[in-house]
Structure formats: C-alpha cells, structure tokens
Design a protein around this motif. Sequence first.
Motif, PDB file in Angstrom:
ATOM      1  N   GLY A   8       0.772  -1.232   0.000  1.00 48.79           N
ATOM      2  CA  GLY A   8       0.000   0.000   0.000  1.00 48.79           C
ATOM      3  C   GLY A   8       0.803   1.282   0.000  1.00 48.79           C
ATOM      4  O   GLY A   8       0.227   2.369  -0.023  1.00 48.79           O
ATOM      5  N   ARG A  19      -3.361   4.270   2.685  1.00 45.92           N
ATOM      6  CA  ARG A  19      -3.728   3.185   3.574  1.00 45.92           C
ATOM      7  C   ARG A  19      -2.807   2.005   3.325  1.00 45.92           C
ATOM      8  O   ARG A  19      -2.742   1.473   2.221  1.00 45.92           O
ATOM      9  CB  ARG A  19      -5.188   2.748   3.393  1.00 45.92           C
ATOM     10  CG  ARG A  19      -5.611   1.761   4.474  1.00 45.92           C
ATOM     11  CD  ARG A  19      -7.070   1.382   4.385  1.00 45.92           C
ATOM     12  NE  ARG A  19      -7.303   0.329   3.412  1.00 45.92           N
ATOM     13  CZ  ARG A  19      -8.339  -0.503   3.443  1.00 45.92           C
ATOM     14  NH1 ARG A  19      -9.220  -0.406   4.421  1.00 45.92           N
ATOM     15  NH2 ARG A  19      -8.494  -1.419   2.505  1.00 45.92           N
ATOM     16  N   SER A  21      -1.610  -1.923   4.219  1.00 44.58           N
ATOM     17  CA  SER A  21      -2.185  -3.195   4.646  1.00 44.58           C
ATOM     18  C   SER A  21      -1.073  -4.150   5.044  1.00 44.58           C
ATOM     19  O   SER A  21       0.002  -4.146   4.442  1.00 44.58           O
ATOM     20  CB  SER A  21      -2.996  -3.824   3.515  1.00 44.58           C
ATOM     21  OG  SER A  21      -4.083  -3.024   3.134  1.00 44.58           O
ATOM     22  N   CYS A  22      -1.366  -4.963   6.043  1.00 45.88           N
ATOM     23  CA  CYS A  22      -0.443  -6.003   6.476  1.00 45.88           C
ATOM     24  C   CYS A  22      -1.233  -7.308   6.551  1.00 45.88           C
ATOM     25  O   CYS A  22      -2.116  -7.445   7.401  1.00 45.88           O
ATOM     26  CB  CYS A  22       0.161  -5.666   7.827  1.00 45.88           C
ATOM     27  SG  CYS A  22       1.212  -6.981   8.509  1.00 45.88           S
ATOM     28  N   ARG A  72      -8.096  -3.648  12.222  1.00 44.62           N
ATOM     29  CA  ARG A  72      -7.923  -4.991  11.655  1.00 44.62           C
ATOM     30  C   ARG A  72      -9.237  -5.445  11.042  1.00 44.62           C
ATOM     31  O   ARG A  72     -10.304  -4.884  11.317  1.00 44.62           O
ATOM     32  CB  ARG A  72      -7.445  -5.979  12.707  1.00 44.62           C
ATOM     33  CG  ARG A  72      -8.428  -6.274  13.823  1.00 44.62           C
ATOM     34  CD  ARG A  72      -8.206  -7.664  14.374  1.00 44.62           C
ATOM     35  NE  ARG A  72      -8.561  -8.679  13.384  1.00 44.62           N
ATOM     36  CZ  ARG A  72      -8.298  -9.969  13.515  1.00 44.62           C
ATOM     37  NH1 ARG A  72      -7.670 -10.412  14.583  1.00 44.62           N
ATOM     38  NH2 ARG A  72      -8.662 -10.839  12.583  1.00 44.62           N
ATOM     39  N   ASP A  73      -9.152  -6.472  10.238  1.00 44.65           N
ATOM     40  CA  ASP A  73     -10.364  -7.011   9.634  1.00 44.65           C
ATOM     41  C   ASP A  73     -11.215  -7.696  10.689  1.00 44.65           C
ATOM     42  O   ASP A  73     -10.792  -7.895  11.823  1.00 44.65           O
ATOM     43  CB  ASP A  73      -9.996  -7.992   8.515  1.00 44.65           C
ATOM     44  CG  ASP A  73      -9.201  -9.188   9.033  1.00 44.65           C
ATOM     45  OD1 ASP A  73      -9.023 -10.134   8.257  1.00 44.65           O
ATOM     46  OD2 ASP A  73      -8.751  -9.160  10.193  1.00 44.65           O
ATOM     47  N   THR A  82      -5.639  -9.320   8.849  1.00 45.76           N
ATOM     48  CA  THR A  82      -5.187  -8.223   7.996  1.00 45.76           C
ATOM     49  C   THR A  82      -5.324  -6.934   8.807  1.00 45.76           C
ATOM     50  O   THR A  82      -6.405  -6.634   9.315  1.00 45.76           O
ATOM     51  CB  THR A  82      -5.999  -8.133   6.711  1.00 45.76           C
ATOM     52  OG1 THR A  82      -5.854  -9.354   5.977  1.00 45.76           O
ATOM     53  CG2 THR A  82      -5.490  -6.978   5.856  1.00 45.76           C
ATOM     54  N   TYR A  84      -4.697  -2.766   9.014  1.00 48.22           N
ATOM     55  CA  TYR A  84      -4.614  -1.587   8.163  1.00 48.22           C
ATOM     56  C   TYR A  84      -4.052  -0.410   8.954  1.00 48.22           C
ATOM     57  O   TYR A  84      -4.305  -0.283  10.156  1.00 48.22           O
ATOM     58  CB  TYR A  84      -6.002  -1.219   7.643  1.00 48.22           C
ATOM     59  CG  TYR A  84      -6.685  -2.357   6.925  1.00 48.22           C
ATOM     60  CD1 TYR A  84      -7.636  -3.138   7.575  1.00 48.22           C
ATOM     61  CD2 TYR A  84      -6.377  -2.657   5.594  1.00 48.22           C
ATOM     62  CE1 TYR A  84      -8.264  -4.194   6.922  1.00 48.22           C
ATOM     63  CE2 TYR A  84      -6.998  -3.708   4.942  1.00 48.22           C
ATOM     64  CZ  TYR A  84      -7.939  -4.473   5.608  1.00 48.22           C
ATOM     65  OH  TYR A  84      -8.552  -5.514   4.968  1.00 48.22           O
ATOM     66  N   GLN A  86      -4.396   3.509   8.347  1.00 53.97           N
ATOM     67  CA  GLN A  86      -4.896   4.657   7.586  1.00 53.97           C
ATOM     68  C   GLN A  86      -4.094   5.880   7.993  1.00 53.97           C
ATOM     69  O   GLN A  86      -4.095   6.263   9.169  1.00 53.97           O
ATOM     70  CB  GLN A  86      -6.382   4.870   7.873  1.00 53.97           C
ATOM     71  CG  GLN A  86      -6.976   6.071   7.164  1.00 53.97           C
ATOM     72  CD  GLN A  86      -7.003   5.914   5.658  1.00 53.97           C
ATOM     73  OE1 GLN A  86      -7.353   4.846   5.142  1.00 53.97           O
ATOM     74  NE2 GLN A  86      -6.641   6.961   4.938  1.00 53.97           N
ATOM     75  N   CYS A 100       5.556  -4.097   8.943  1.00 51.46           N
ATOM     76  CA  CYS A 100       4.666  -4.619   9.971  1.00 51.46           C
ATOM     77  C   CYS A 100       5.366  -5.788  10.667  1.00 51.46           C
ATOM     78  O   CYS A 100       6.181  -6.487  10.069  1.00 51.46           O
ATOM     79  CB  CYS A 100       3.311  -5.026   9.416  1.00 51.46           C
ATOM     80  SG  CYS A 100       3.297  -6.228   8.078  1.00 51.46           S
TER      81      CYS A 100
END
Length: 132
Positions: A8, A19, A21-22, A72-73, A82, A84, A86, A100
């Motif tokens: 990202g 943003r 992502s990991c 996180r998701d 996952t 995030y 932001q 990460c």
Amino acid sequence: EVQLQASGGGLVQPGGSLRLSCAASGFRFGDFTIAWFRKAPGKERVAVSSIKNTDGSTHYADSVTGRFTISRDNARDNTKATVYLQMNSLKPEDTGVYFCAAAYFLVGGRRGALSSGQYAYWGQGTQVTVSS
C-alpha cells in the motif's frame, strides 16, 4: 511460522492520505499483537502504531496520534489477520519504509507495544514517500 506481507505504500503530497495493509498468517496462538514501524534514511527504526488481537486495544506514537488509525479485519480466524494503517494529513517526516511486525503474549502496556525488541516476526517493508 508467522508470515507478514505489507503493501500500500506510494508517493503522496503533503496533506494527502494512504492506507497500508499487512496480511499476517501462521499464528498458533490468539494472543498476538501486530505493529507498524517506520525506518527513514539515516534514522533509527521507530514505532508507529500497534493493535492487539485479543481485545483490539491500540497504541500510537505521539507523532501520529490524531492522524493515523490502525485497525484490523473482522475475521474471527485467530490464525491470520489483515491489519490496516490509515494515514491522513501526511507530512514529509512520515517518509520511510514501513514494516509490519508481530509478537505473541506482549507485555508492558503502551511502552511494550511500541518497542521493536518485543517483536519476533517481521515482514518486508513498503515505501511511503511524502513529497511535493
């Protein structure tokens, strides 16, 4: 084995947003924390933010508080996550390679969560450049 994949990054103007992502996988225990760190050229690696899987608690470096948000998701699978980051109102000093990392059974509250020595698992970085 825990694996992490960051993505990202990119080039953005000051004041802009990105943003990150990991994607993390391979967890054997549900008590893990995932964090973001930044490494700028000629500077030491610094912690940016962290999030704990068990209760969703988050921590931020003073320099990004109010501008960055970690999340996180919603998946309930404790073997993967996952996370995030932001990043809003970006500044040139936010420039660097963002990594990460993950740790099990983290202790020490905010200080521990933002300490790179606590993290045993690291992903490759993603470059963020804030410049006009």
